[in-house]
Design an enzyme around this catalytic site. Sequence first.
Site, PDB file in Angstrom:
ATOM      1  N   TYR A  28      40.293  38.180  19.238  1.00  0.00           N
ATOM      2  CA  TYR A  28      39.174  37.436  18.881  1.00  0.00           C
ATOM      3  C   TYR A  28      39.337  37.502  17.122  1.00  0.00           C
ATOM      4  O   TYR A  28      40.145  38.192  16.645  1.00  0.00           O
ATOM      5  CB  TYR A  28      37.866  38.304  19.231  1.00  0.00           C
ATOM      6  CG  TYR A  28      37.837  39.451  18.433  1.00  0.00           C
ATOM      7  CD1 TYR A  28      36.943  39.928  17.173  1.00  0.00           C
ATOM      8  CD2 TYR A  28      38.332  40.843  18.821  1.00  0.00           C
ATOM      9  CE1 TYR A  28      36.923  40.978  16.555  1.00  0.00           C
ATOM     10  CE2 TYR A  28      37.889  41.917  18.248  1.00  0.00           C
ATOM     11  CZ  TYR A  28      37.232  42.011  17.190  1.00  0.00           C
ATOM     12  OH  TYR A  28      37.012  43.219  16.713  1.00  0.00           O
ATOM     13  N   CYS A  29      38.868  36.575  16.670  1.00  0.00           N
ATOM     14  CA  CYS A  29      38.474  36.247  15.220  1.00  0.00           C
ATOM     15  C   CYS A  29      37.224  36.317  14.642  1.00  0.00           C
ATOM     16  O   CYS A  29      36.238  36.864  15.287  1.00  0.00           O
ATOM     17  CB  CYS A  29      39.482  35.154  14.614  1.00  0.00           C
ATOM     18  SG  CYS A  29      39.496  33.754  15.601  1.00  0.00           S
ATOM     19  N   ARG A  30      36.840  35.105  13.963  1.00  0.00           N
ATOM     20  CA  ARG A  30      35.531  35.001  13.096  1.00  0.00           C
ATOM     21  C   ARG A  30      34.431  34.271  14.161  1.00  0.00           C
ATOM     22  O   ARG A  30      33.430  34.325  13.998  1.00  0.00           O
ATOM     23  CB  ARG A  30      35.714  34.186  11.775  1.00  0.00           C
ATOM     24  CG  ARG A  30      36.500  35.114  10.958  1.00  0.00           C
ATOM     25  CD  ARG A  30      36.787  34.128   9.855  1.00  0.00           C
ATOM     26  NE  ARG A  30      37.457  34.881   8.616  1.00  0.00           N
ATOM     27  CZ  ARG A  30      38.348  34.429   7.743  1.00  0.00           C
ATOM     28  NH1 ARG A  30      38.495  33.170   7.633  1.00  0.00           N
ATOM     29  NH2 ARG A  30      38.874  35.174   6.829  1.00  0.00           N
ATOM     30  N   CYS A  53      37.184  29.410  14.642  1.00  0.00           N
ATOM     31  CA  CYS A  53      38.352  30.380  13.789  1.00  0.00           C
ATOM     32  C   CYS A  53      39.533  30.090  14.621  1.00  0.00           C
ATOM     33  O   CYS A  53      39.383  30.296  16.073  1.00  0.00           O
ATOM     34  CB  CYS A  53      38.038  31.886  13.662  1.00  0.00           C
ATOM     35  SG  CYS A  53      39.263  32.646  12.845  1.00  0.00           S
ATOM     36  N   ALA A  85      42.735  33.418  16.257  1.00  0.00           N
ATOM     37  CA  ALA A  85      43.020  33.990  17.588  1.00  0.00           C
ATOM     38  C   ALA A  85      43.711  32.966  18.600  1.00  0.00           C
ATOM     39  O   ALA A  85      44.563  33.287  19.233  1.00  0.00           O
ATOM     40  CB  ALA A  85      41.659  34.207  18.566  1.00  0.00           C
TER      41      ALA A  85
END
Length: 222
Positions: free
Chosen positions: A180-182, A186, A189
């Site tokens: 996962y990221c923002r 984003c 990921a």
Amino acid sequence: MEPGEKRRFKTLLYEQFARMGKALASPHRLELLDVLSQGERTVEALAQETGMSVANASQHLQILRMARLVETRRAGVSIYYRLASEAVSLLWLSLRHVGEEHLAEVDQLVTIFLQDRASFHPMTVAELREAMQDERVILLDVRPQAEYQAGHLPQARSIPVAELKARLAELPKEREIVAYCRGPYCVFADEAVSFLRAQGYAARRLEEGVLEWQMLGLPIVR
């Protein structure tokens, strides 16, 4: 209240609300709010992250500050910016959700630029929470280290996407990786999942990010 006073009150009131609307009327400032939703940053870090010059980023941040959407703190010679409150995070998410609901152009951009995402079979928050209970997956935070330290999902490991190739040996192949990221727009990921799959790992991305997780009332580790 006399009719004239009532009209003057309404005009002045809506002028104050309009200050925030004007501050939001810039793609650069919206991106700054999005990055700051992950944690506080210096002007220099924000400029680098958003592809702006330091002077330009500083100018946009001052507009956000005058609208009381961001606050600052000084540490030595550095000035750190942060969102003024959780309500600002909700404001950004609400604006984004309304755009997703009413602007066909948003879907078109996602289709054009993120067309490979469907093949990653994104995992929902509910699916992730179930998988985490019996440790079926390894949860991977691929944002920059500073954002991980500011707040991350429980049980998440930090391997920024830029370091993933060098640290690949830390991840066992017998377990599925969920990156996962923002948030949904984003691509950190996406990059991580694409790389991991090329190396023979079972990998998926989480549909949402840290902010969305937090707005659901779920715990964040700081």
